[in-house]
Scaffold this active site. Structure first.
Site, PDB file in Angstrom:
ATOM      1  N   ALA A   1      47.782  46.169  41.130  1.00  0.00           N
ATOM      2  CA  ALA A   1      46.885  46.535  40.042  1.00  0.00           C
ATOM      3  C   ALA A   1      45.472  46.583  40.584  1.00  0.00           C
ATOM      4  O   ALA A   1      45.106  45.825  41.486  1.00  0.00           O
ATOM      5  CB  ALA A   1      46.972  45.527  38.888  1.00  0.00           C
TER       6      ALA A   1
ATOM      7  N   ILE B   1      36.614  45.145  38.506  1.00  0.00           N
ATOM      8  CA  ILE B   1      35.966  44.053  39.223  1.00  0.00           C
ATOM      9  C   ILE B   1      36.753  43.634  40.464  1.00  0.00           C
ATOM     10  O   ILE B   1      36.167  43.234  41.465  1.00  0.00           O
ATOM     11  CB  ILE B   1      35.770  42.837  38.285  1.00  0.00           C
ATOM     12  CG1 ILE B   1      34.909  43.223  37.088  1.00  0.00           C
ATOM     13  CG2 ILE B   1      35.165  41.660  39.018  1.00  0.00           C
ATOM     14  CD1 ILE B   1      33.492  43.589  37.443  1.00  0.00           C
TER      15      ILE B   1
ATOM     16  N   ASP C   1      38.916  39.490  26.851  1.00  0.00           N
ATOM     17  CA  ASP C   1      39.117  40.787  27.501  1.00  0.00           C
ATOM     18  C   ASP C   1      40.563  41.223  27.302  1.00  0.00           C
ATOM     19  O   ASP C   1      41.272  41.565  28.254  1.00  0.00           O
ATOM     20  CB  ASP C   1      38.779  40.682  28.988  1.00  0.00           C
ATOM     21  CG  ASP C   1      38.486  42.044  29.622  1.00  0.00           C
ATOM     22  OD1 ASP C   1      38.254  42.999  28.865  1.00  0.00           O
ATOM     23  OD2 ASP C   1      38.482  42.141  30.857  1.00  0.00           O
TER      24      ASP C   1
END
Length: 517
Positions: free
Chosen positions: A126, A130, A282
């Site tokens: 993935a 960031i 998030d």
């Protein structure tokens, strides 16, 4: 100069990817369509609009990617082609070179990669705005996920934040709503959370706290952190096996109850907010998976803990009372709470604010989630708040963002989910706990050490006072004795009052339960 160059780069990126044409083409007026054709001359804009928007956000950097991630959860507000492209930002941002990731890991631990891991998958599983994640295995056989921070992130973020501060200053200097909107405070809050997200050691601590808070809920799995392998730019955690929550058809084929999954998601969110005051902030689909492993089948798996929100006891109580009043359609109480909290001026008329809130919210009750747009509700509430000069609370910005994410997820999992009905029993139970005897006992227990230190010293202090008094001050002594008698009577009254309070509390609990259930 840095801000000017960054602003110029943003403008150039907008023109390069034709985002100006994308906006103008949405208007129906002929003269605007003519302007759209004029600005498109000489530019290659054959790529689909969603792809151009995604590429522009990726080119502009992590802050804009975060913005695209939030937008991707609101399919009710976006055309399907744009929503599908923005969804790729959740965990499919172009990765950086694996050799760079290996170099970062080896520098962090001060040793070669093969001495740290028994095996390491070079291809990332993935990649986000960031950091990116690689699967690996430790020498003791534990399978892990290794999160590596993107290189040179801090300078890129500082440039965008500097530009945002400048724009916030313009808004604050030019807008009549500057006191209410608090743009600089909102940017400062965003700044703090972005810098926190760049410290993976802090993220590991957030994950450990959430794991500890949620371990008794049995609805969610949070990976264990391996502290011997956690550094500011590298984090090693338990490898989780799950299916991304946005792969709805794959979950249905596996036999997952989608309605229960949606309800559990709401329960997890409200538990984090109102019970713990510490929540994952998030929660886009790229950070949530669903377990298909026996023993935890159908449970949520939370990932990426770089951004968490915290609420004080005052914030929690205020929000819970607001939600409870909303669910009971007690708009007068909602208006009173806004005035009591200082969010609106004291001179505001309760009946006017009550009528405005009722007009915003009443049309949306008793309707399934597929017919409700929380974005539209918030838009109408924002217009109302402007009329009544409601001040924006920066500490609640993350909560508002997360609530939008939760609604977007619920809409994908179960369009028939009634968000209000799902949350109402949880909040009512929480309110009962706040006014019940358990809360009183907990507060007394918390204050007990203070009382234990004060009470034994009272006779000594009284004795010292009496010895220090001059022999001729009989009047003061008599007053002190009289005060002691009054204190004794007060203590007796407190004892009787305490007994009466306990009985009244039991009666109130009974009345509340009758009223609510």
């Amino acid at each position: 100069m840095t801000r000017i160059f960054r602003g110029s780069f943003i403008l150039w990126t907008v023109l390069r990817f034709g985002l100006d044409e994308l906006v103008l083409s949405s208007f129906e007026k002929p003269w605007i369509r003519l302007l759209t054709r004029m600005v498109s001359v000489g530019r290659n804009l054959k790529a689909p609009r969603g792809e151009r928007l995604r590429q522009a956000l990726e080119r502009l950097g992590p802050i804009f990617v975060k913005f695209g991630q939030v937008l991707s959860t609101r399919r009710d507000l976006l055309p399907p082609d744009i929503a599908d492209e923005l969804a790729r930002l959740q965990d499919r941002v172009p990765p950086f070179e694996s050799s760079v990731a290996v170099a970062i890991i080896e520098k962090a631990f001060g040793k070669p990669l093969d001495r740290i891991f028994a095996s390491f998958e070079q291809t990332p599983v993935a990649s986000a705005s960031i950091a990116q994640v690689h699967f690996a295995a430790l020498h003791d056989g534990r399978e892990v996920a290794v999160k590596v921070l993107r290189p040179n992130m801090l300078p890129a973020i500082e440039k965008d934040l500097a530009l945002m501060r400048m724009m916030a200053g313009w808004v604050e200097g030019a807008s009549a709503d500057r006191k209410r909107l608090k743009p600089r405070e909102v940017v400062a809050e965003f700044d703090k959370y972005l810098h926190d997200e760049l410290d993976l050691l802090r993220e590991a601590a957030n994950a450990a706290q959430l794991r500890r808070n949620m371990q008794d809920l049995k609805l969610v799995l949070i990976p264990e952190m391996y502290w011997d392998y956690c550094m500011p730019d590298v984090m090693v955690m338990q490898r989780m096996e799950g299916v991304p929550i946005n792969q709805a058809q794959r979950l249905r084929d596996a036999g997952v109850d989608m309605k229960a999954l949606a309800r559990d998601g709401v329960t997890i969110f409200f538990t984090q907010v109102f019970r713990d005051g510490f929540f994952h902030a998030d929660m886009h689909p790229g950070n949530i998976q669903v377990s298909l492993v026996p023993g935890s089948f159908g449970q949520h798996i939370l990932l990426d803990f770089g951004i968490v929100g915290t609420l004080t006891e005052v914030d929690k109580e205020y929000l819970a009372q607001n939600f409870s009043a909303f669910f009971q359609r007690d708009y007068k109480r909602v208006a009173e709470l806004h005035i009591e909290s200082g969010w609106v001026p004291d001179s505001t008329r309760v009946d006017e604010l009550e009528a405005a809130i009722r007009a915003c919210c009443e049309p949306y009750f008793d309707r399934p989630l597929k017919e409700i747009s929380l974005g539209m509700v918030l838009m109408r509430l924002f217009q109302t708040s402007r009329r009544f000069q409601v001040e924006i609370q920066p500490q609640l910005v993350l909560l508002q963002k997360t609530l939008l994410n939760i609604e977007g997820l619920g809409r994908e999992l179960d369009p028939e989910l009634d968000l209000w009905s799902t949350a109402k029993p949880f909040l009512e139970k929480w309110m009962l706990e706040q006014v019940g005897p358990e809360k009183l006992l907990a507060q007394l227990k918390a204050e007990a050490p203070t009382y234990a230190k004060l009470l034994p010293g009272l006779p000594r202090l009284l004795s010292q006072y009496l010895k220090a008094s001059p022999g001729g001050n009989r009047r003061e002594l008599q007053e002190l004795l009289a005060e002691q008698k009054r204190t004794n009577r007060l203590l007796q009254s407190l004892i009787y009052g305490g007994l009466g309070f306990a009985l009244g509390l039991l009666a109130m609990q009974f009345m509340l339960r009758v009223r609510l259930f």
